[in-house]
Design an enzyme around this catalytic site. Structure first.
Site, short mmCIF file in Angstrom:
data_model
loop_
_atom_site.label_atom_id
_atom_site.label_comp_id
_atom_site.label_asym_id
_atom_site.label_seq_id
_atom_site.Cartn_x
_atom_site.Cartn_y
_atom_site.Cartn_z
N LEU A 144 5.95 -10.37 -2.77
CA LEU A 144 4.55 -10.44 -3.17
C LEU A 144 3.76 -11.38 -2.26
O LEU A 144 2.71 -11.88 -2.64
CB LEU A 144 4.40 -10.83 -4.64
CG LEU A 144 5.10 -9.86 -5.60
CD1 LEU A 144 4.97 -10.34 -7.04
CD2 LEU A 144 4.55 -8.46 -5.44
N LYS A 165 10.03 -3.71 15.10
CA LYS A 165 10.52 -2.45 14.49
C LYS A 165 11.53 -1.77 15.41
O LYS A 165 12.51 -1.18 14.95
CB LYS A 165 9.34 -1.52 14.20
CG LYS A 165 8.37 -2.06 13.17
CD LYS A 165 8.95 -1.94 11.77
CE LYS A 165 7.97 -2.39 10.72
NZ LYS A 165 8.42 -2.11 9.35
N TYR A 200 4.81 -6.84 16.90
CA TYR A 200 5.02 -6.06 15.68
C TYR A 200 5.85 -4.81 16.00
O TYR A 200 6.88 -4.55 15.37
CB TYR A 200 3.67 -5.66 15.07
CG TYR A 200 3.77 -4.55 14.06
CD1 TYR A 200 4.39 -4.75 12.84
CD2 TYR A 200 3.24 -3.28 14.34
CE1 TYR A 200 4.50 -3.72 11.91
CE2 TYR A 200 3.34 -2.25 13.42
CZ TYR A 200 3.97 -2.47 12.21
OH TYR A 200 4.09 -1.44 11.30
N THR A 225 7.42 2.77 13.09
CA THR A 225 6.01 2.87 13.43
C THR A 225 5.77 3.53 14.79
O THR A 225 6.61 3.41 15.70
CB THR A 225 5.38 1.46 13.45
OG1 THR A 225 4.06 1.55 14.00
CG2 THR A 225 6.17 0.50 14.30
N LYS A 256 2.31 -10.19 0.17
CA LYS A 256 1.17 -9.26 0.21
C LYS A 256 1.39 -8.31 -0.97
O LYS A 256 2.28 -8.52 -1.77
CB LYS A 256 1.14 -8.47 1.52
CG LYS A 256 1.14 -9.31 2.78
CD LYS A 256 -0.23 -9.78 3.13
CE LYS A 256 -0.17 -10.73 4.33
NZ LYS A 256 -1.47 -11.29 4.66
N HIS A 294 -7.12 -2.38 9.13
CA HIS A 294 -7.05 -0.94 9.39
C HIS A 294 -8.44 -0.31 9.32
O HIS A 294 -9.28 -0.70 8.50
CB HIS A 294 -6.09 -0.28 8.40
CG HIS A 294 -4.65 -0.67 8.66
ND1 HIS A 294 -3.63 -0.40 7.81
CD2 HIS A 294 -4.10 -1.34 9.71
CE1 HIS A 294 -2.49 -0.87 8.32
NE2 HIS A 294 -2.76 -1.45 9.47
N LEU A 295 -8.63 0.67 10.19
CA LEU A 295 -9.98 1.17 10.41
C LEU A 295 -10.64 1.80 9.19
O LEU A 295 -11.77 1.45 8.83
CB LEU A 295 -9.95 2.19 11.56
CG LEU A 295 -11.32 2.77 11.92
CD1 LEU A 295 -12.27 1.70 12.42
CD2 LEU A 295 -11.18 3.90 12.94
N TYR A 318 0.83 -1.21 0.00
CA TYR A 318 0.00 0.00 0.00
C TYR A 318 0.86 1.26 0.00
O TYR A 318 0.80 2.08 -0.93
CB TYR A 318 -0.93 -0.05 1.22
CG TYR A 318 -1.59 1.23 1.60
CD1 TYR A 318 -2.25 2.02 0.65
CD2 TYR A 318 -1.57 1.68 2.93
CE1 TYR A 318 -2.88 3.20 1.03
CE2 TYR A 318 -2.19 2.85 3.30
CZ TYR A 318 -2.84 3.61 2.36
OH TYR A 318 -3.45 4.77 2.72
N ILE A 319 1.69 1.42 1.01
CA ILE A 319 2.46 2.66 1.12
C ILE A 319 3.58 2.67 0.08
O ILE A 319 3.86 3.70 -0.55
CB ILE A 319 3.03 2.81 2.55
CG1 ILE A 319 1.89 2.80 3.58
CG2 ILE A 319 3.84 4.10 2.68
CD1 ILE A 319 2.33 2.69 5.02
N1 NAD Z 1 -0.02 1.00 7.10
C1 NAD Z 1 0.32 1.74 8.15
O1 NAD Z 1 -0.48 2.51 8.68
C2 NAD Z 1 1.72 1.64 8.72
C3 NAD Z 1 2.01 2.31 9.92
C4 NAD Z 1 3.29 2.24 10.45
C5 NAD Z 1 4.29 1.56 9.76
N2 NAD Z 1 3.98 0.92 8.60
C6 NAD Z 1 5.07 0.20 7.90
O2 NAD Z 1 5.05 0.54 6.53
C7 NAD Z 1 5.48 -0.55 5.74
C8 NAD Z 1 4.49 -0.80 4.62
O3 NAD Z 1 3.19 -1.01 5.16
P1 NAD Z 1 1.94 -1.24 4.20
O4 NAD Z 1 0.72 -0.78 4.94
O5 NAD Z 1 2.23 -0.69 2.88
O6 NAD Z 1 1.91 -2.84 4.18
P2 NAD Z 1 1.69 -3.86 2.94
O7 NAD Z 1 1.44 -5.20 3.56
O8 NAD Z 1 0.70 -3.30 2.00
O9 NAD Z 1 3.12 -3.85 2.24
C9 NAD Z 1 4.21 -4.59 2.73
C10 NAD Z 1 4.90 -5.20 1.52
O10 NAD Z 1 6.06 -5.91 2.00
C11 NAD Z 1 6.16 -7.13 1.28
N3 NAD Z 1 6.94 -8.06 2.12
C12 NAD Z 1 6.63 -8.52 3.36
N4 NAD Z 1 7.60 -9.35 3.79
C13 NAD Z 1 8.54 -9.42 2.81
C14 NAD Z 1 9.78 -10.08 2.67
N5 NAD Z 1 10.25 -10.89 3.62
N6 NAD Z 1 10.51 -9.87 1.53
C15 NAD Z 1 10.04 -9.07 0.53
N7 NAD Z 1 8.86 -8.41 0.61
C16 NAD Z 1 8.11 -8.59 1.73
C17 NAD Z 1 4.73 -7.56 1.03
O11 NAD Z 1 4.61 -8.45 -0.06
C18 NAD Z 1 4.04 -6.22 0.78
O12 NAD Z 1 3.99 -5.90 -0.61
C19 NAD Z 1 5.69 -1.71 6.69
O13 NAD Z 1 7.06 -1.79 7.02
C20 NAD Z 1 4.88 -1.30 7.91
O14 NAD Z 1 5.39 -1.89 9.09
C21 NAD Z 1 2.71 0.93 8.06
#
Ligand code: NAD
Length: 331
Positions: free
Chosen positions: A33, A145, A141, A117, A35, A187-188, A11-12
Site C-alpha cells: 500500500l 523489468k 525502470y 513493460t 501506492k 500518465h497521459l 490500478y491494473i
Molecule cells: N500503468 C501502465 O501503463 C504500465 C505499463 C507497463 C507495465 N506496468 C506494470 O504494471 C504493474 C502495475 O502498474 P500500475 O499502473 O497498476 O501501478 P500502481 O502503482 O497503481 O500499482 C502498483 C502496486 O504495487 C504496490 N507495490 C509497490 N512496491 C511494492 C512492494 N515492494 N511490495 C508490495 N507492494 C508494492 C503498490 O502499493 C501499488 O498498489 C507494475 O509492475 C508496472 O511496472 C504498468
C-alpha cells in the site's frame, strides 16, 4: 485457482482482481500500500498488507492461503523517478521480484505471471515492435523489468516453473469500479482528463520528437483487455519462460490523444508545450500477434475513443477518485 496478486491494490491489479473474481478464481491481494487504494477493491477479497521484499511473510501467506499461482505486479513505476533514484527502483523491483521467486521456490508454486513493460524496448528500430526486437531500455525502470525477465528466464527451466512475462504497452481506461489514479500521476490520459475536468491547459512534454506531429507516440490498451491477458496466461501449462507483448497495434501521438479527449469531453483543452522529459521513449507500438496466436487473446476495446470515454465516465462517477469510495478491511 487461488492466485496471489502482488500489487493488487494498484490500478491494473485491482482490475485483474475484478476479472479473476468474475472468472471464478480466488485472488488474494498482497500489497504494501505504498501506492494503490484499498477502497478500490472488491468486498470479500482478502488483502494482506506486506512488502514483496519480506520473503518470510510471503512464504507464510502462500502456505496459509494455499496459493496455486502468482501474478507479480508490485513495482515502482514512475519513469522520471527511476532516472533520479535508480537505486530505489532496482531495490524494489529487482530485489522484490527475487524475493517473490524465492518464496515460490520454497513453497513449490510453479506458475508465475510477471508484469513487464514496453519500456524494455527503449527506442525501437522498427514498428510495430515484436518480442524479438532488441532490448535496450533507456531508463532504470525499464532496465529493472528487463533484469527480472532475465532472472526468470534463467530460473524457469531448472525449477520447472511456468513463467509468463506480459510486456504491457500503455494501460488506460477504466471499468465501472476501477480507474486510473496514480500519485503522483505521470500518465497521459488521466492527466489530460484531469485538465479537462478542471478546465485548464494540458502540458505536453516534448514537441520536437522525430514523429509526424513532433510528440511521442504510444499504444494504448484498455485495462480490462490487459487483465484478460493475465487470465489467459494463467492457463499456460508448459514449463519454461514465454514473453508476450500486450498492446493494440495502433500508435497515437500525444496531440492525437488530446484531440480525442476534446471530442470525448467537449472541453477546449488548450495545450502548454514544455521541453522533453528525461527517459521518455519516442514511439512504442506493439505487435501482439504472438499472444493472439498462442493464447487466443482478443482486445474488446481496441478503439482510443472508447478507452478515453471509459476513463472519462469513471472520472465523472468518481470526481474525488477513490477518496469517497467504500473501503474494505485488510486481512
Ligand atoms: N500503468 C501502465 O501503463 C504500465 C505499463 C507497463 C507495465 N506496468 C506494470 O504494471 C504493474 C502495475 O502498474 P500500475 O499502473 O497498476 O501501478 P500502481 O502503482 O497503481 O500499482 C502498483 C502496486 O504495487 C504496490 N507495490 C509497490 N512496491 C511494492 C512492494 N515492494 N511490495 C508490495 N507492494 C508494492 C503498490 O502499493 C501499488 O498498489 C507494475 O509492475 C508496472 O511496472 C504498468
Amino acid at each position: 485457482m487461488r492466485v496471489l496478486v502482488t500489487g493488487g491494490a494498484g490500478y491494473i491489479g485491482s482490475v485483474i482482481v475484478e476479472e479473476l473474481v468474475g472468472a471464478g478464481h480466488t485472488p488474494v491481494i498482497y500489497d504494501s500500500l505504498v501506492k494503490g487504494h484499498t477502497s478500490a477493491l472488491l468486498p470479500g477479497v482478502l488483502v494482506v498488507r506486506g512488502d514483496v521484499r519480506d520473503t518470510g511473510r510471503l512464504v507464510q501467506v502462500l502456505r496459509e492461503q494455499q496459493i496455486e499461482a502468482v501474478i507479480h505486479m508490485a513495482a515502482l513505476i514512475e519513469v522520471g523517478l527511476s532516472v533520479t533514484n535508480p537505486d530505489r527502483f532496482f531495490e524494489n523491483n529487482v530485489a522484490g521480484s527475487m524475493s517473490v521467486l524465492r518464496a515460490m521456490l520454497d513453497t513449490g508454486i510453479k506458475k508465475l505471471v510477471f508484469s513487464s513493460t514496453a519500456a524494455l524496448y527503449g527506442d525501437p528500430v522498427t514498428l510495430p515492435i515484436t518480442e524479438e526486437a532488441p532490448l535496450q531500455p533507456n531508463n532504470p525502470y525499464g532496465d529493472s523489468k528487463l533484469m527480472v525477465e532475465r532472472i526468470l528466464g534463467w530460473s524457469a527451466e531448472p525449477h520447472g516453473l511456468t513463467c509468463t512475462a506480459l510486456r504491457y504497452f500503455n494501460a488506460a481506461g477504466a471499468t465501472e469500479r476501477n480507474g486510473e489514479m496514480h500519485e503522483p500521476e505521470t500518465h497521459l490520459i488521466p492527466l489530460v482528463l484531469q485538465a479537462a475536468a478542471e478546465d485548464r491547459p494540458v502540458t505536453i512534454f516534448g514537441t520536437d520528437y522525430p514523429t509526424p506531429d513532433g510528440t511521442t507516440i504510444r499504444d494504448y490498451i484498455h485495462v480490462a483487455d490487459l487483465a484478460q491477458a493475465h487470465l489467459l496466461a494463467l492457463g499456460r501449462t508448459e514449463p519454461g519462460m514465454r514473453v508476450y507483448n500486450v498492446g493494440n497495434g495502433n500508435g497515437y501521438s500525444v496531440r492525437q490523444v488530446v484531440e480525442t479527449a476534446r471530442a470525448v469531453t467537449g472541453r477546449a483543452l488548450p495545450v502548454d508545450e514544455q521541453p522533453r522529459r528525461p527517459g521518455d521513449q519516442v514511439a512504442t507500438v506493439a505487435s501482439s500477434e504472438r499472444i493472439r496466436a498462442e493464447l487466443g487473446w482478443q482486445p474488446r476495446f481496441p478503439d482510443l475513443h472508447a478507452i478515453i470515454e471509459s476513463a472519462w465516465n469513471w472520472r465523472q462517477r468518481h470526481p474525488h477518485g477513490y477518496a469517497n469510495m467504500t473501503g474494505i478491511d485488510e486481512g
